[in-house]
Design an enzyme around this catalytic site. Structure first.
Site, PDB file in Angstrom:
ATOM      1  N   HIS A   1      -6.462  -4.404  -6.006  1.00  0.00           N
ATOM      2  CA  HIS A   1      -6.932  -3.441  -5.003  1.00  0.00           C
ATOM      3  C   HIS A   1      -8.100  -2.626  -5.571  1.00  0.00           C
ATOM      4  O   HIS A   1      -8.800  -3.080  -6.468  1.00  0.00           O
ATOM      5  CB  HIS A   1      -5.773  -2.561  -4.547  1.00  0.00           C
ATOM      6  CG  HIS A   1      -4.912  -3.223  -3.512  1.00  0.00           C
ATOM      7  ND1 HIS A   1      -4.552  -2.630  -2.325  1.00  0.00           N
ATOM      8  CD2 HIS A   1      -4.353  -4.461  -3.485  1.00  0.00           C
ATOM      9  CE1 HIS A   1      -3.812  -3.454  -1.612  1.00  0.00           C
ATOM     10  NE2 HIS A   1      -3.663  -4.568  -2.303  1.00  0.00           N
TER      11      HIS A   1
ATOM     12  N   GLU B   1       0.810  -1.218   0.000  1.00  0.00           N
ATOM     13  CA  GLU B   1       0.000   0.000   0.000  1.00  0.00           C
ATOM     14  C   GLU B   1       0.846   1.272   0.000  1.00  0.00           C
ATOM     15  O   GLU B   1       0.332   2.362  -0.228  1.00  0.00           O
ATOM     16  CB  GLU B   1      -0.952   0.004   1.185  1.00  0.00           C
ATOM     17  CG  GLU B   1      -0.287   0.114   2.543  1.00  0.00           C
ATOM     18  CD  GLU B   1      -1.299  -0.096   3.667  1.00  0.00           C
ATOM     19  OE1 GLU B   1      -1.529   0.866   4.409  1.00  0.00           O
ATOM     20  OE2 GLU B   1      -1.843  -1.203   3.782  1.00  0.00           O
TER      21      GLU B   1
END
Length: 218
Positions: A121, A94
């Site tokens: 994602h 991330e």
């Protein structure tokens, strides 16, 4: 079991360290320092890796109690080139949008590996990052589980957020060093940080960022 009296307690909840990333990274582009308060002494959050990743690119990190300060020196806007780096983010995927955006301003090619899972994602972040950085004049090459970043002079232009909060903050970050970057939906940051636009503006209150955005939450 018979009803019991609820006992009050005080609990300290850690801040989201990944959300702090774009603010810390901004120091490397704008120059100067950014301080985040409430940084935990120890944590399992992958955002803590910013304190080791950003120095590899040229930042200086200092800690004073629960405060962390990133010193970006003169910054990219002051003529400083960031250091290139090959980074394995297999356990900190991330962080990729922030780190990839910084590496677009490095002094040489860099590669971010171990990030194939980011294709699943909010959007395919590898394709999204390559598309948006290349749209601004960069050269980012996609591989199945990595990004190869060759820094080029960037220019202003539209940046699509893809309804992905990390892509939105990366667009704002790119606009720190490049005038005329317009993020199409900064409001998507509300997923994890509804106050992002206000906090971002406040950080640049004395040195207005050239970043612009549309669809601000009112």
């Amino acid at each position: 079991m018979a009803p019991q009296t609820i006992r009050a307690d005080d609990v300290t909840i850690e801040p989201d360290l990944s959300n702090a990333g774009p603010f810390l990274a901004a120091a490397l582009l704008a120059g100067g320092t950014v301080t985040i308060e409430g940084w935990p002494d120890s944590t399992t959050q992958v955002g803590a890796e910013f304190l080791t990743l950003l120095p590899r690119l040229g930042a200086t990190v200092t800690r004073d109690g629960d405060s962390v300060t990133i010193d970006g020196g003169h910054g990219v806007r002051g003529g400083m080139a960031l250091r290139s780096a090959d980074v394995d983010l297999s356990t900190g995927g991330e962080l990729t949008p922030t780190i990839a955006t910084l590496l677009a301003f490095a002094d040489g090619p860099s590669t971010i590996t171990g990030i194939g899972h980011l294709r699943g994602h909010e959007t395919d972040r590898l394709t999204a990052l390559a598309t948006e950085l290349n749209r601004l004049g960069g050269e980012v090459i996609e591989h199945p589980d990595s990004l190869e970043i060759h820094p080029r002079p960037l220019h202003g232009g539209a940046w699509e957020a893809y309804a992905d909060h990390r892509m939105a903050t990366s667009g704002a970050l790119a606009g720190v060093a490049v005038s005329g970057v317009t993020v199409d939906d900064i409001g998507t940051t509300a997923k994890t940080l509804p106050e992002f636009p206000e906090l971002w503006r406040a950080m640049f209150a004395r040195d207005a960022t050239p970043t612009h955005w549309e669809s601000l939450p009112l």
